[in-house]
Design an enzyme around this catalytic site. Structure first.
Site, PDB file in Angstrom:
ATOM      1  N   PHE A   1       0.863  -1.192   0.000  1.00 10.09           N
ATOM      2  CA  PHE A   1       0.000   0.000   0.000  1.00 10.09           C
ATOM      3  C   PHE A   1       0.900   1.243   0.000  1.00 10.09           C
ATOM      4  O   PHE A   1       1.847   1.324   0.774  1.00 10.09           O
ATOM      5  CB  PHE A   1      -0.873  -0.020   1.262  1.00 10.09           C
TER       6      PHE A   1
ATOM      7  N   HIS B   1     -10.447   5.341   9.663  1.00  5.28           N
ATOM      8  CA  HIS B   1      -9.709   4.106   9.344  1.00  5.28           C
ATOM      9  C   HIS B   1      -8.232   4.202   9.750  1.00  5.28           C
ATOM     10  O   HIS B   1      -7.670   3.285  10.365  1.00  5.28           O
ATOM     11  CB  HIS B   1      -9.825   3.865   7.830  1.00  5.28           C
TER      12      HIS B   1
ATOM     13  N   THR C   1     -11.778   9.285   6.800  1.00  2.04           N
ATOM     14  CA  THR C   1     -12.510   8.484   7.788  1.00  2.04           C
ATOM     15  C   THR C   1     -11.570   8.101   8.935  1.00  2.04           C
ATOM     16  O   THR C   1     -10.348   8.296   8.829  1.00  2.04           O
ATOM     17  CB  THR C   1     -13.040   7.191   7.130  1.00  2.04           C
TER      18      THR C   1
HETATM   19  N1  INI Z   1      -2.851   0.265   4.393  1.00  2.00           N
HETATM   20  C1  INI Z   1      -1.692   0.955   4.467  1.00  2.00           C
HETATM   21  O1  INI Z   1      -0.617   0.348   4.576  1.00  2.00           O
HETATM   22  N2  INI Z   1      -1.705   2.314   4.434  1.00  2.00           N
HETATM   23  C2  INI Z   1      -2.850   3.024   4.337  1.00  2.00           C
HETATM   24  O2  INI Z   1      -2.767   4.277   4.294  1.00  2.00           O
HETATM   25  C3  INI Z   1      -4.091   2.320   4.248  1.00  2.00           C
HETATM   26  N3  INI Z   1      -5.312   3.038   4.144  1.00  2.00           N
HETATM   27  O3  INI Z   1      -5.294   4.267   4.112  1.00  2.00           O
HETATM   28  O4  INI Z   1      -6.380   2.460   4.068  1.00  2.00           O
HETATM   29  C4  INI Z   1      -4.047   0.907   4.296  1.00  2.00           C
HETATM   30  N4  INI Z   1      -5.200   0.188   4.225  1.00  2.00           N
HETATM   31  C5  INI Z   1      -5.220  -1.223   3.929  1.00  2.00           C
HETATM   32  C6  INI Z   1      -5.081  -2.101   5.167  1.00  2.00           C
HETATM   33  O5  INI Z   1      -3.760  -2.039   5.674  1.00  2.00           O
HETATM   34  C7  INI Z   1      -5.398  -3.564   4.853  1.00  2.00           C
HETATM   35  O6  INI Z   1      -4.545  -4.029   3.819  1.00  2.00           O
HETATM   36  C8  INI Z   1      -6.850  -3.802   4.431  1.00  2.00           C
HETATM   37  O7  INI Z   1      -7.728  -3.253   5.396  1.00  2.00           O
HETATM   38  C9  INI Z   1      -7.148  -5.325   4.302  1.00  2.00           C
HETATM   39  O8  INI Z   1      -6.987  -5.980   5.565  1.00  2.00           O
END
Ligand code: INI
Length: 154
Positions: free
Chosen positions: A23, A89, A87
């Site tokens: 990500f 999150h 959000t």
């Molecule tokens: N994962 C990240 O590493 N960085 C982020 O900024 C991010 N955001 O913003 O949502 C993110 N989301 C994905 C998360 O880590 C999981 O891969 C996903 O929820 C599946 O379990």
């Protein structure tokens, strides 16, 4: 006479695992390059260094745990990039992942280093991935070297 414990920055004979999330990979690639550069320049055996890719930062702790418990490594370096959105999150992820990494280090009894950026903006992340504020991947690897050497003296 006081006994002082202090870790050197000599990475010779120290085995590292790196866990990195895809990500925000634009940032992650640079953190990984910084970490590998630090390990290599401090003498780490690169053919005994493992890099494990995971989808997002939430997936870092379970893989870090497996690697930490495997007894194959002296330290685990975790790299990722969390960027605040609209959000809550980000808040859930950053606190969950940070706590999990702390617990894994204590459970596995080896250094588990938190090199996951938690930034309000992409600009802050870029600054920490090789621009204004250095490279936090490099810094995380140096911390891992020092902590692995501290553990060797305990
Ligand atoms: N994962 C990240 O590493 N960085 C982020 O900024 C991010 N955001 O913003 O949502 C993110 N989301 C994905 C998360 O880590 C999981 O891969 C996903 O929820 C599946 O379990």
């Amino acid at each position: 006479m006081v006994k002082t414990i202090q870790g050197s920055l000599d990475a010779k004979n120290v085995r590292f695992a790196i866990v990195i999330s895809r990500f925000n990979t634009f940032i992650g690639d640079r953190l990984l390059a910084g970490a590998l550069d630090a390990l290599e320049r401090h003498g780490a055996p690169m053919d005994e260094t493992t890099v494990a890719w995971v989808p997002g930062s939430f997936e870092i702790p379970p893989v870090a745990r497996k690697l930490a418990l495997s007894k194959k490594f002296d330290a685990v370096i975790c790299l990722g990039t969390l960027i605040r959105g609209e959000t809550p999150h980000f808040d859930h992820l950053s606190s969950t992942v940070t706590k999990a990494l702390g617990n894994i280090g204590l459970e596995a009894d080896i250094p588990v280093i938190n090199g996951i950026l938690t930034c309000n903006t992409m600009e802050q992340a870029v600054d920490r991935a090789g621009l204004k504020t250095g490279n936090k991947g490099f810094d995380a690897a140096v911390t891992a070297i020092e902590m692995a050497q501290v553990f060797r003296q305990l």
